[in-house]
Design a protein around this motif. Sequence first.
Motif, PDB file in Angstrom:
ATOM      1  N   ASN A 280       0.862  -1.178   0.000  1.00  0.00           N
ATOM      2  CA  ASN A 280       0.000   0.000   0.000  1.00  0.00           C
ATOM      3  C   ASN A 280       0.894   1.222   0.000  1.00  0.00           C
ATOM      4  O   ASN A 280       2.117   1.112   0.061  1.00  0.00           O
ATOM      5  N   LYS A 282       0.666   3.815   2.172  1.00  0.00           N
ATOM      6  CA  LYS A 282       0.600   4.571   3.439  1.00  0.00           C
ATOM      7  C   LYS A 282       1.962   5.103   3.868  1.00  0.00           C
ATOM      8  O   LYS A 282       2.074   6.153   4.479  1.00  0.00           O
ATOM      9  N   TRP A 283       3.004   4.334   3.541  1.00  0.00           N
ATOM     10  CA  TRP A 283       4.360   4.746   3.924  1.00  0.00           C
ATOM     11  C   TRP A 283       4.735   6.090   3.302  1.00  0.00           C
ATOM     12  O   TRP A 283       5.569   6.818   3.830  1.00  0.00           O
ATOM     13  N   ASN A 284       4.097   6.443   2.154  1.00  0.00           N
ATOM     14  CA  ASN A 284       4.498   7.657   1.428  1.00  0.00           C
ATOM     15  C   ASN A 284       3.802   8.873   2.028  1.00  0.00           C
ATOM     16  O   ASN A 284       3.119   9.632   1.328  1.00  0.00           O
ATOM     17  N   SER A 285       4.011   9.067   3.323  1.00  0.00           N
ATOM     18  CA  SER A 285       3.269  10.106   4.047  1.00  0.00           C
ATOM     19  C   SER A 285       3.669  11.507   3.599  1.00  0.00           C
ATOM     20  O   SER A 285       2.938  12.464   3.801  1.00  0.00           O
ATOM     21  N   LYS A 286       4.834  11.625   2.984  1.00  0.00           N
ATOM     22  CA  LYS A 286       5.277  12.952   2.555  1.00  0.00           C
ATOM     23  C   LYS A 286       4.882  13.251   1.102  1.00  0.00           C
ATOM     24  O   LYS A 286       5.284  14.262   0.540  1.00  0.00           O
ATOM     25  N   GLY A 287       4.162  12.345   0.502  1.00  0.00           N
ATOM     26  CA  GLY A 287       3.717  12.578  -0.878  1.00  0.00           C
ATOM     27  C   GLY A 287       4.871  12.717  -1.870  1.00  0.00           C
ATOM     28  O   GLY A 287       4.848  13.587  -2.743  1.00  0.00           O
ATOM     29  N   GLY A 320       0.735   5.496  -4.385  1.00  0.00           N
ATOM     30  CA  GLY A 320      -0.485   6.290  -4.288  1.00  0.00           C
ATOM     31  C   GLY A 320      -0.782   6.964  -5.626  1.00  0.00           C
ATOM     32  O   GLY A 320       0.124   7.528  -6.236  1.00  0.00           O
ATOM     33  N   ASN A 323       0.385  10.413  -6.208  1.00  0.00           N
ATOM     34  CA  ASN A 323       1.834  10.657  -6.233  1.00  0.00           C
ATOM     35  C   ASN A 323       2.508  10.113  -7.481  1.00  0.00           C
ATOM     36  O   ASN A 323       3.724  10.053  -7.567  1.00  0.00           O
ATOM     37  N   SER A 405       7.555  -0.798   0.709  1.00  0.00           N
ATOM     38  CA  SER A 405       6.150  -0.656   1.074  1.00  0.00           C
ATOM     39  C   SER A 405       5.725  -1.719   2.084  1.00  0.00           C
ATOM     40  O   SER A 405       4.899  -1.469   2.954  1.00  0.00           O
ATOM     41  N   LEU A 424      11.864   8.028   5.659  1.00  0.00           N
ATOM     42  CA  LEU A 424      10.551   7.450   5.906  1.00  0.00           C
ATOM     43  C   LEU A 424      10.627   6.047   6.484  1.00  0.00           C
ATOM     44  O   LEU A 424       9.675   5.554   7.071  1.00  0.00           O
TER      45      LEU A 424
END
Lengths: 426, 442
Positions: A280, A282-287, A320, A323, A405, A424
């Motif tokens: 998924n 979700k890990w890419n919280s910084k976009g 995402g 992104n 991920s 991250l």
Amino acid sequence: MAETPIATINFKEEAHRLLPEGASFEACLTCGLCSSGCPASGIENMDPRKFIRMAELGMDEELSTTPWVWCCTQCKRCHHVCPMNIDISQLVFLARSNWPEDKKPQGIVRSCQMICATDSTSAMGLPPADFVFVVEDVLQEVQATQPAFRHLQAPIDKQGAHFFVNQNSREPMSEPDEMVPLWKIFHLVGADWTYSSIGWAAENFCMFSGNEAAWYEVIKKRVDAVNNLGCQVWLNTECGHSYYTMWQGMKRFGLEANFRLESLITYYARWIREGKLPVNAKWNSKGIKFTVQDPCMIVRKAYGEAIAEDMRFVVTSLVGEENFIDMQPNRSANYCCGGGGGFLQAGMTEHRRTYGKRKFDQIAATGAAYVLTPCHNCHSQMEDIGHFYGGNYGVVHFWTLICLSLGILGENERTYLGPDLLALID
Amino acid sequence: MTTCQMNTPPEMDMKEETRHFNTQLAIIGSGIAGFAASIFAVNRKIATAQIGNTGALAYTTGYLDLLGKQDDEQAAIADPWRALEELRKNQPNHPLSRIPTADIHNGFDEFTAFFGEYGLAYSRPGANNITALTPVGTLKQTLCVPATMAAGPRAFAAQKPCIIVDFIGLKGFSGRQVVANLHDRWPDLGTERIAFPDMDHGEIYPEVMARALEVPATREKLAAALKGAAGQAKVIGLPAILGMHRPDHVRAELERLTSLEIFEIPTMPPSVPGIRLRELFEQVLPHKGVTLIPQQKVTALTFAAEGATLSLSDSYGPIRIHTQAVILATGRFLSGGLEAHPDEIREQLLGLPVTQPADRTLWYRDRYTDRRGHAIHRAGIAIDHAFRPLARDRRPYNERLFTAGIILAHQDWIRSRSGAGIAIATAYRAVAEVERFLIAQA
Ligand SMILES: Cc1cc2nc3c(=O)[nH]c(=O)nc-3n(C[C@H](O)[C@H](O)[C@H](O)COP(=O)(O)OP(=O)(O)OC[C@H]3O[C@@H](n4cnc5c(N)ncnc54)[C@H](O)[C@@H]3O)c2cc1C
Ligand code: SF4
Ligand code: SF4
């Protein structure tokens, strides 16, 4: 030693033999769409339209000797945009084949010689025993140091395994830890796979060097290796031309195969859809933004839109939807990176970078921080032009991001991550 | 250790698997007619597959002409809608005469609205034609222009001082030529030649420049050069290079950076506006659910009681498309829809009867430049009221087969300046007929 002269080809005559019906040079409208869309245009004062015009005018000597044939990456973009379906790359291949070995760019020739020199078919000359040693060594280290993977396997010569997995030589040769993420992925999805000590290597520069006989020998060795192990699928990993040369070689030489050729990308997509790879974004919280490079060899020249679509499904699942920024143009219309066709090996660095400027602009226009690509040549070339033209993007393999991920990317498997991605994880 | 033997390998064919697709409508041809038909079909929720090499589409100027000239008159048409009434009287067989004006208008509306959604806005069809600039600086009448070009006709109408900028190394567009041709009618027009940022050697192509302008850093460098070239003028005309994928954005950014009004003029092929359309179609239609197989030719089309089957191959192998209805939009000689044989003109895929002069000597008049045009250009496929091609017995060739575009007979799109108009309007009608057919079948 006396130099071997380059013989003169009668291009017009050869074209009649080579080009499919309704696609002769005479049909050329001289519209220039091919040249306008070819990143090699202008190099060595040549372009695809000019090549066709000169062939038409019988300027065979010039065409037989122009070094431009080594700058055309055989990407077939010209064919893709030509309203009359004219495929210039076939003539370029013909011209390449016609060059005496001692005149061809020695980097490509040597890569092919290396491939032929061992049973591995490795362009870096890594012999079977060394490959087996490296794999076992790395595997033991992972089993010992990563508790979650103490049962990880990397089978070699496993009779009857479902997947015969090939491996680009760059990993076992210079960055062995980069093999591990893929093993972990196989482990997670429960794949029944094997490497082979014979014909394991993924690269194949013999086709690009215009040495048809050597191309045949390499493919034959690989086909025999898969048949002997009784595998059902020859799984091409993250490499473009290894797929194309195998697929085309088998067709061209009529080799009997008891297995299917498939691409790892298709399986990534399938395993994600089936929930076996629960990735998924979700890990890419910084976009952090990503783009993707469609390798010519598996998209435009082989599977077309279907694999391009799978690739985008995998990328957007990983980073995402919001992104992901597509390069323009993309899919089958994408530009070659400029590393293909043996250009990276040919030693014509300045020309290769001129070619790569188009790719650099494409990447820069996306503003993405990373390019994902399932091809080692694309990977190296995009890194090189990024440095050369002052870009600030990184290039990553799919396997790296999949493991990232899933939270299973080991310490030594992070070579291609920049500080933003590393931050991250930790 | 092994070595590669230099023996000649055997040549054989490897068996390939055929891929099958099922659809309601298959469109053959990827010119404006084919793509317009796809848009109309998708908007009507008809499952669609489209096949075809994009061909002449990439050569268009980007202008969408409806009707620029009556065949036997010298003057350009200002009001194309009124001119359509006249066409109906004089040429009742003309494809545009067979379509109600409201349908033609709706077709243009729907077609141009589609592009606006994707960063390539078009002017909507107005009451009158627009007087637009050609690559060589002559004037022509057209109905809709890309937003990136719209300021040109406006500046011309208002006679604003303007500089046409061209580039070192760019062939196919000369500011000096544009100014020379327009000088009498636009005295405040001048020209400047500049270098394009970071492209300092050899021939440069509009396509490459357009893509480079998608990069912000290139725009900034070009903006600085344009400010220098503009002098006192507030309006700048450029060859069509303002981005490939987001032209409206690229133009807006350049205007912001320069504080100038900027417009594009089409260039000679290979030009950017056609490539823009093509790439947009190729990306957006699959996204909308169309099975698009670009750059391939259909090699056979067969009909059976329950449907039609198209045969073709792509680089991966053979494909069969099974469909309820087919629209044939394969264009004319250039695109391969029609073929000129020594004895007659033939339709390439099915051998449909072609309406044509009785023999070859009548194809052309003595002088190629004869203003009355040539009979060969009016040859093509004859249709019934539902846009179905006719067989030799003057009945529909097959109830599932429809046709659209410049393959149709009784029109000479070059003389009447109506290329896109015929393509869009006939596609609109053909899709309406397909929809009717599919509903009746259901
Ligand atoms: C140089 C040039 C400039 C132009 N400028 C303008 C302009 O400024 N304004 C304007 O309104 N119009 C212009 N046009 C006209 C316009 O581009 C189209 O020609 C016109 O709209 C007709 O479109 P069409 O789709 O009917 O045919 P075409 O555009 O000819 O398309 C036919 C398509 O069918 C495909 N095809 C043929 N056989 C097969 C097969 N067996 N299987 C699959 N596909 C097949 C071809 O590859 C082609 O893509 C211009 C045309 C040219 C050539
Ligand atoms: S795109 Fe095709 S027709 Fe046009 S110049 Fe190139 S080879 Fe000729
Ligand atoms: S194959 Fe690629 S590099 Fe070679 S001429 Fe065609 S577009 Fe150019």
